[in-house]
Design a protein around this motif. Sequence first.
Motif: not given
Length: 162
Positions: A1-7, A59, A131, A134
């Motif tokens: 999962m990329d960070l944008s999706t995670f956040y 974001q 990361q 997160s």
Amino acid sequence: MDLSTFYALMSVTCFTLVGLWWTAIEKHDEWRTDRRLRRLAGGTYLSFLLPGVMSMMSQVNPENPLMWRISFGLTSIVGLVTSVRLVRVESPSHRGPFRRFRWLAPVLYALIVVLGVFPELAGVVGAAPLQVASVLLMLLILLAHGFTWEFLMEPDVPHVSG
């Protein structure tokens, strides 16, 4: 999962939990009238709101690291101060396995502040700063779930207002 999706998922999850907490508060008038319970209920609210705010702010402009660093830093300072206050409010007789370790929340917030000021420290673990942040946010949310469970399961005993 990329960070944008995670956040994005983290912010939606946190704000959903804030809304669910409002529903729980509606059913407990004593949480609004007893000072200790009001502080603990407010602490639960912030334990979901602050990670949600940080996730949302990450974001806003991902190309500008200064934006997330400032927002994470300021939000974590609020979390640090309020969580230290909650450590003092905790009743030793009502400490379960999670609330016994409430002191971890201020430590996690402090680590996020340090990460915002010195993002290069993330390289120590071979990761990007967002990361590492997160993982710290996930740990905060896990603690928040435990704190919330134990607060909801606290026995109904007379509390001293004030």
